[in-house]
Structure formats: C-alpha cells, structure tokens
Design a protein around this motif. Structure first.
Motif, short mmCIF file in Angstrom:
data_model
loop_
_atom_site.label_atom_id
_atom_site.label_comp_id
_atom_site.label_asym_id
_atom_site.label_seq_id
_atom_site.Cartn_x
_atom_site.Cartn_y
_atom_site.Cartn_z
N PRO A 132 0.81 -1.23 0.00
CA PRO A 132 0.00 0.00 0.00
C PRO A 132 0.84 1.27 0.00
CG PRO A 132 -0.85 -1.58 1.60
CD PRO A 132 0.45 -2.13 1.11
N GLU A 133 1.94 1.28 0.79
CA GLU A 133 2.73 2.49 0.88
C GLU A 133 3.43 2.82 -0.44
OE1 GLU A 133 5.26 -0.91 2.54
OE2 GLU A 133 3.16 -0.26 2.50
N VAL A 134 3.77 1.81 -1.23
CA VAL A 134 4.40 2.06 -2.52
C VAL A 134 3.40 2.67 -3.49
CG1 VAL A 134 5.49 0.97 -4.51
CG2 VAL A 134 6.14 0.26 -2.20
N THR A 135 2.21 2.10 -3.56
CA THR A 135 1.18 2.66 -4.43
C THR A 135 0.86 4.09 -4.03
OG1 THR A 135 0.21 0.47 -4.77
CG2 THR A 135 -1.17 2.37 -5.26
N ALA A 136 0.70 4.34 -2.73
CA ALA A 136 0.37 5.69 -2.27
C ALA A 136 1.48 6.67 -2.62
CB ALA A 136 0.13 5.67 -0.76
N ALA A 137 2.73 6.27 -2.49
CA ALA A 137 3.84 7.17 -2.78
C ALA A 137 3.94 7.49 -4.27
CB ALA A 137 5.15 6.56 -2.28
N VAL A 138 3.76 6.49 -5.10
CA VAL A 138 3.86 6.71 -6.55
C VAL A 138 2.73 7.60 -7.03
CG1 VAL A 138 3.79 5.58 -8.79
CG2 VAL A 138 5.10 4.55 -6.94
N GLU A 183 6.66 0.89 -28.26
CA GLU A 183 8.03 1.23 -27.91
C GLU A 183 8.23 1.48 -26.42
OE1 GLU A 183 9.10 4.59 -30.24
OE2 GLU A 183 9.07 3.51 -32.15
N THR A 184 7.16 1.62 -25.67
CA THR A 184 7.26 1.99 -24.25
C THR A 184 6.71 0.87 -23.39
OG1 THR A 184 6.94 4.30 -24.88
CG2 THR A 184 6.71 3.74 -22.54
N PHE A 185 7.43 0.56 -22.31
CA PHE A 185 7.02 -0.52 -21.41
C PHE A 185 7.11 -0.04 -19.96
CE2 PHE A 185 8.63 -2.48 -25.24
CZ PHE A 185 7.71 -3.48 -25.51
N VAL A 186 6.22 -0.57 -19.15
CA VAL A 186 6.30 -0.39 -17.69
C VAL A 186 6.74 -1.73 -17.11
CG1 VAL A 186 5.08 0.19 -15.57
CG2 VAL A 186 4.49 1.34 -17.70
N GLU A 187 7.75 -1.69 -16.24
CA GLU A 187 8.28 -2.92 -15.65
C GLU A 187 8.07 -2.90 -14.14
OE1 GLU A 187 11.94 -3.83 -18.79
OE2 GLU A 187 12.37 -3.16 -16.75
N LEU A 188 7.62 -4.03 -13.63
CA LEU A 188 7.50 -4.23 -12.19
C LEU A 188 8.50 -5.30 -11.79
CD1 LEU A 188 4.51 -3.34 -13.27
CD2 LEU A 188 3.83 -3.89 -10.94
N THR A 221 8.76 -4.25 -3.76
CA THR A 221 9.13 -3.82 -2.41
C THR A 221 9.48 -2.34 -2.31
OG1 THR A 221 11.42 -4.50 -2.82
CG2 THR A 221 9.95 -6.11 -1.77
N ALA A 222 9.66 -1.64 -3.43
CA ALA A 222 10.07 -0.24 -3.37
C ALA A 222 9.53 0.51 -4.58
CB ALA A 222 11.59 -0.12 -3.30
N GLU A 223 9.52 1.84 -4.46
CA GLU A 223 9.01 2.66 -5.56
C GLU A 223 9.85 2.48 -6.83
OE1 GLU A 223 8.26 6.77 -4.39
OE2 GLU A 223 8.46 6.12 -2.31
N ASP A 224 11.17 2.41 -6.66
CA ASP A 224 12.03 2.31 -7.84
C ASP A 224 11.97 0.95 -8.51
OD1 ASP A 224 13.37 0.81 -6.00
OD2 ASP A 224 15.17 2.08 -5.93
N ALA A 225 11.21 0.00 -7.93
CA ALA A 225 11.02 -1.29 -8.58
C ALA A 225 9.95 -1.22 -9.66
CB ALA A 225 10.65 -2.35 -7.55
N ILE A 226 9.26 -0.09 -9.77
CA ILE A 226 8.29 0.15 -10.85
C ILE A 226 8.92 1.17 -11.78
CG2 ILE A 226 5.94 0.84 -11.42
CD1 ILE A 226 5.11 0.18 -8.59
N ALA A 247 9.15 9.68 -17.17
CA ALA A 247 9.51 8.85 -16.02
C ALA A 247 10.65 9.52 -15.24
CB ALA A 247 9.92 7.47 -16.49
N PRO A 248 10.64 9.41 -13.90
CA PRO A 248 9.75 8.57 -13.10
C PRO A 248 8.44 9.24 -12.68
CG PRO A 248 11.43 9.50 -11.69
CD PRO A 248 11.73 9.98 -13.08
N ALA A 249 8.25 10.51 -13.02
CA ALA A 249 7.03 11.22 -12.61
C ALA A 249 5.93 11.06 -13.64
CB ALA A 249 7.34 12.69 -12.36
N CYS A 250 5.78 9.86 -14.20
CA CYS A 250 4.79 9.64 -15.25
C CYS A 250 3.57 8.94 -14.69
CB CYS A 250 5.40 8.82 -16.40
SG CYS A 250 5.84 7.14 -15.91
N VAL A 251 2.50 9.02 -15.45
CA VAL A 251 1.24 8.42 -15.02
C VAL A 251 1.27 6.90 -15.18
CG1 VAL A 251 0.06 8.53 -17.26
CG2 VAL A 251 -1.25 8.77 -15.12
N HIS A 252 2.17 6.38 -16.02
CA HIS A 252 2.19 4.94 -16.28
C HIS A 252 2.61 4.15 -15.04
CE1 HIS A 252 3.18 6.75 -20.40
NE2 HIS A 252 1.92 6.38 -20.45
N ARG A 253 3.59 4.64 -14.30
CA ARG A 253 4.02 3.95 -13.09
C ARG A 253 2.89 3.89 -12.06
NH1 ARG A 253 7.57 6.64 -10.18
NH2 ARG A 253 8.45 4.78 -9.16
N ALA A 254 2.20 5.01 -11.89
CA ALA A 254 1.09 5.05 -10.94
C ALA A 254 -0.04 4.14 -11.39
CB ALA A 254 0.60 6.48 -10.76
#
Length: 641
Positions: free
Chosen positions: A21-27, A65-70, A78-83, A90-97
């Motif tokens: 939950p904290e990762v989703t909320a932070a992103v 051409e663009t991918f989101v990786e988890l 386990t962390a924000e930078d894992a998305i 990126a990293p302030a893009c809507v795709h990660r969120a």
C-alpha cells in the motif's frame, strides 16, 4: 446497482506482482495535479494491454516502444524504484502510478513456510495482524486437558483478549487519517473513488499499520480491494461485502477518535495473529476439508479438526494461486511432522501431535519442533465428534451471531464459531433471485442451505443440485451460518449413507444420493419469515448500499436542500413505510441520513458552502450499525425453535 466500466481489470492484475500500500500511495502522490486527473483513464488503458513475464520482471506494453516494468524477484514489489517506465516523463509519469494501481495490494501477512514457524512463543510483528479481533478467552483455555463433556459455546477456539493499553497520540492521529480517507470514499462512492482516493486510503492504512492499528488497517485494505473489484465489474464482487468493509473501517476509526476505556480501544485496535504459542500434546479427529479462495490472490484448503472436548483446530495450506490450486490442494500432504496424510485424508482420519504450536485463531503450526503422526479418526456419529451435534441449533446460531457481532467470525481458517452442526432432512428446493437453494427440516425449522462458493471450478453448486434430487434424505451436515431473516446456512460437508463428503472438493455421484420422493415444484422465494415489524429493513440496506455505489448524491434527489431552517422536511415513501411498520428509529435514521446528504449552508455572501461530509458519514454509519443490530435480532429469532 454495480457500476460498469469499459475495461475489466481482472486479467492483467492476476499476472502482476502485488504492490504494498505504501508504494502505491507514494507513486500516486508524486503525480502532478494534471496527471492525477488522467490516472483513472491510464489504469483502464493499461488493463487492456498485454503483460509478459521474464524472471522476476512483469512487463506491460504501453505502446509498441514503451514498457512499464515491475521488478519483483521475491514475488512482491518492495520499493518505488522497482516500478520503472521507459517514457520520457519517467519517473514522474502516469504509467508507473497506473501500474501500481492495477496490481494487487500486497498482503502483509503471507502464510509462513513450515520452517519459519517458531517453536516457542514470539511477539507478533506489527504487520502480522488479525482484521477481526474481539476480546475472548485466552489461549490457555483452548489447550486445557480434554474432557468428556459435550462442547459448549466456549469450547470452540477463540482469539485472546487484546492488550488493554491507552491509545497513543500516534494511534489517534492514524485513526483520524483513516476516518478522513473513509469519509471521502463514502462521499464519492464507487463511481467517484478512483485511483487517487484509493491511494489516500492505502496511505492511511499503511500509517495505521505502523501505529499498531491492525483491525482498522485491515478494514481499509478490504475497502480498497472492494473498490477496485467494483470499478472493474469483477463477477465475484458483492456490494454488500464492500459496504461491510467500509462500515468496519468507519466504526473502528470513529471509535478510536473518541474518548473510551482502554479495553474498548484495545478491541477497536485489534490483535496480532500468527504468534504461535506452545500447545502441548493434542489428539485430534478430522472433521472436513474446505477449499478457500481469497480476494488477495491466495488459494488452498483448510482442514478442520476437533479434540475430545470439541475444541476446533485448523490445518491450512494457503499459497498464492487461483481456483486450480484450491481444487487440488486437498491432495497435498499435510505439512506437519512426518505424517504422510493428505488434507483430504486428514478430514476423515485422526492426528496425534506433540510439541504443538497454536496461533490465536486455533491454527496449528508446523515448526521444526512439532511432531505429528496419523491416528484413527472418528465418524460423525461416534464420540467425541458426535457431541458437536448435541448442542441445540438455536444455541449454535446464537454463538455464531455473537462471534459475528464481536468480529470473531470470519472466513475459513478463523475461529470456527460460525460453524453449525446440523441433523436435517432434505425437503426440496426454493427458487431465489440469486439461484436455487436447498430446503431442509432441522429441529422443527426450515433451513435454506446454499452453496459455500459459487465458483464453477469448485464442486459446491453441482453437489447442491444433486442433493436437491433426493428429498426425504437424512443428512448430518456442517454448515456456516449466513445471517438472514430466516434460517440460512452455507453447506460445507455432509454425511450420507455412502460416507462423508467435502462438498467443495468431492463431486457426488448418483449412487451417493437416492431420491425417496418426487422432486417438488420449486417454491417461490418467500419474503421475510416474520413480515412485521422487520420486513422493511431491506429499505435501509438498499439505501446504505446505494450510497456506497453512488456516493452522497444517491440521496440528494430524495431530500432537496431546505431554503429555510424552519421549513418542514419532505417525508419520503421509504420513511413512511418504516413508520407504518413500527420502526420509528429506522425512519428517523433514514431521515437524518437524507437530510445530511442534502443540506448545505451558506456563507455571509449567500454562497453555498461545501457539504458537511463528516456529518453525512456519521449518519450513514449510525444507519448501518442499526441495520446490523436489527438484522442480528431478526436472525436470532428466526433460529429459535
């Protein structure tokens, strides 16, 4: 009144690793206001895109051409930078969120591996919590020497009393954050509770976990899961379950915000689970095995056993998986000691355990110091198991309702206080809006028996249909109480002339049941068993669930704002019906909820000010709590013989 959205979320979410939950909320919190407005659309877009897997990486194709990786090498992000995203923003893009919102919410309490369970009692981790935590008898009462007396209500396993300590300022602040997040969700409803509001709820849930508020934090997670399922129009979503989760969240958060005794606040905070305590030596007798599918993506089985005193214990086998695992886990070996019994075997055999470890909810541990060996079982008609059926049905129902009122009853693997042990005669079927149910005479009552799970890959529904072809058959059954205005239970296992059958795992054959009389015509679904004064309670249920789906505005059309405070308020047909039935309190609560939904004050310049969402949430909560109490009283009365 479930909302429908254009893109289902179920397929990619099942392939993505869980996100805390904290990762989703932070992103989500890192997005700009402009991108937050686009987040819900981005979630729907990603839900339609393909997902590929490579090692511990799940990859969603945003475009060619663009991918989101988890990145989840251990199965969980386990962390924000894992998305990670390959777009230019990126990293302030809507795709990660969007990817974090699309993924399942990580369960902070995974089922421990056998080697990880302690052989000695240990303090629980802050995040290893039980969402349902009533004060109850201590663990020692569950492990006392067996006796030959029949089981009573206190014989069944129960959770220990929470520690009675005052609520700290940090806990009060966390409860306030939960309340505010829940108020916003209730005001918006499912239709308006998009990814941003969900992220706020997850952030509050994480704060509550850190503050050691396990019960409201778990309710917040259930609410977030329910919102996601509702917005994705998932077939197994139930508005009533989302309403219950939101009510639990509001009730616990509201109670912790107010002054109260340490005991009362301790019950609202909840207790830890999976802290295993020594249980000594046990002689257990298998009862049945049921398949379990959870909303968190876990599946498996729970085997129920009892000792000579009638106390219930569970042996779970739960892991990430779907229906196939729930269907097949019954044939897996029990992970305890050196026994070679499968779960299906244990449900009919016996077990001798030495050095047993027990969790607070009666779950048997499988630590390194536990020794177990197969032993002879007992039939349901033989002692000591036969004593479970000697308790009057009305007393069993009262025990189950009390457990539900205090939060003790739960899903499979919980305390078992909501189990019913019934001797019944099958009489036919009754047609209902949600499907046919089996009718049975039990102790002078007509009980409606339903399938414990409607999933097509499990055997419940098929077996229920076959049993319906054999009216007049006497069965000894184990069921789970379903609160209703008439005797109703979900059938879990039965004993027929051909033996015992776990209705979620075993598929009955024609030779297992022998029709003794022609199948009667399906009876029309009768109304509430006692039509007055409780018949109109469905009005309150409908209105509270409408608010959950559509938000506060669902009631504003019924109660237009009054231009003057002294003007009389319009009486709705619902309120009039409640008053005619003698339910004046229900009518007043509904009126108060309608008024709080519609009333808006004006400032010194005559402009409308925002609605008081806090007052509306209190009015909705009062109505929901009244509905619970009235429904419980009706159910208790229905089970009286």
């Amino acid at each position: 009144m479930t909302p429908t959205h254009s893109q289902p979320r179920s397929h990619p979410a099942q392939q993505l690793p869980p996100v805390p939950p904290e990762v989703t909320a932070a992103v989500v919190g890192a997005l700009s206001p402009r991108l937050r407005k686009r987040l819900d659309a981005a979630v729907e877009k990603l839900a339609a895109r393909p997902v590929t897997s490579e090692g511990g990486i799940r990859r969603i194709a945003v475009d060619d051409e663009t991918f989101v990786e988890l990145h989840a090498p251990d199965g969980t992000v386990t962390a924000e930078d894992a998305i990670r995203c390959g777009c230019l923003l990126a990293p302030a893009c809507v795709h990660r969120a969007a990817a974090a919102t699309l993924a399942p919410i990580a369960d902070d309490t995974p089922t421990p591996a056998p080697s990880d369970e302690p052989d000695q009692p240990s303090p629980p981790a802050p995040d290893e919590v039980d969402a349902t935590a009533p004060p109850a008898e201590p663990t020692e009462a569950r492990t006392s020497p067996p006796t030959d007396s029949p089981p009573t209500d206190s014989s069944l396993t129960s959770s220990p009393a929470p520690t009675s300590t005052p609520t700290t300022p940090a806990q009060a602040a966390a409860a306030e954050a939960l309340w505010q997040a829940a108020v916003l969700v209730l005001d918006a409803g499912v239709d308006g509770a998009g990814a941003v509001l969900q992220a706020g709820l997850l952030r509050a849930a994480h704060t509550a976990r850190l503050a050691a508020l396990p019960r409201p934090a778990a309710a917040a997670i259930r609410t977030a899961n329910g919102l996601r399922a509702a917005r994705a129009a998932e077939p197994d979503h139930r508005t009533s379950e989302l309403s219950d989760a939101l009510e639990e969240l509001l009730a616990t958060a509201y109670g912790l915000r107010r002054p109260g005794t340490p005991d009362a606040h301790a019950a609202l905070r909840g207790t830890a689970r999976r802290a295993y305590a020594p249980g000594g030596s046990l002689r257990l007798y298998g009862l049945f095995t049921e398949p379990v599918l959870t909303s968190t993506g876990h599946a498996g089985v729970v085997t129920w056993t009892a000792d000579a005193a009638g106390r219930l214990y569970t042996v779970p086998d739960m892991s990430p998986g779907g229906p196939a695992r729930a269907r097949n886990a019954g044939d897996r070996a029990v992970r305890m000691g050196d026994t070679a019994l499968t779960h299906r075997d244990l449900g009919r055999a016996g077990l001798v355990v030495s050095g047993a470890t027990l969790s607070v909810d009666g779950r048997l541990g499988a630590g390194r110091g536990v020794r177990a060996a197969a032993a002879a079982g007992a039939d349901w008609t033989e002692e000591p198991l036969a004593a479970l059926w000697s308790v009057p049905v009305a007393d069993q129902a009262a025990r189950a309702l009390l457990a539900g009122a205090t939060g003790a009853a739960g899903a499979a693997g919980a305390t078992g206080q909501n189990l019913l042990f019934l001797d019944a005669t099958l009489t036919g079927v009754a047609r209902e809006a949600g499907g046919d149910c089996l009718l049975a005479e039990c102790g002078g009552l007509t009980v409606r028996l339903t399938a414990a799970d409607d999933h097509p890959e499990l055997a419940h529904r098929e077996n229920l249909a076959l049993l319906a072809t054999a009216p007049g058959t006497r069965v000894r059954a184990i069921a789970r109480l379903v609160p209703a205005g008439h005797p109703r239970a979900a059938l879990l296992a039965v004993r027929l002339p051909t033996g015992r059958h776990d209705l979620g795992l075993d598929r009955l054959q024609g030779q297992d049941v022998t029709p003794t009389s022609p199948l009667p015509e399906p009876a029309p679904a009768p109304g509430p068993v006692r039509p007055t004064p409780t018949a109109p309670l469905h009005i309150l249920r409908r209105r509270t669930e409408q608010v959950v789906v559509a938000g506060r505005r669902a009631l504003t059309h019924d109660a237009p704002a009054r231009p003057h405070a002294t003007a009389p308020h319009t009486t709705s047909p619902d309120t009039a019906l409640l008053r005619r039935a003698g339910l004046s309190t229900a009518a007043e609560l509904l009126d108060a909820m309608r008024r709080s939904a519609a009333e808006r004050g004006r400032d010194g310049f005559g402009r409308l000010v925002p609605a008081d969402t806090d007052a509306f949430a209190r009015a909705w909560l009062a109505t929901a709590r009244y509905l619970d109490e009235a429904s419980t009283a009706l159910c208790r009365e229905a089970w009286q013989t």
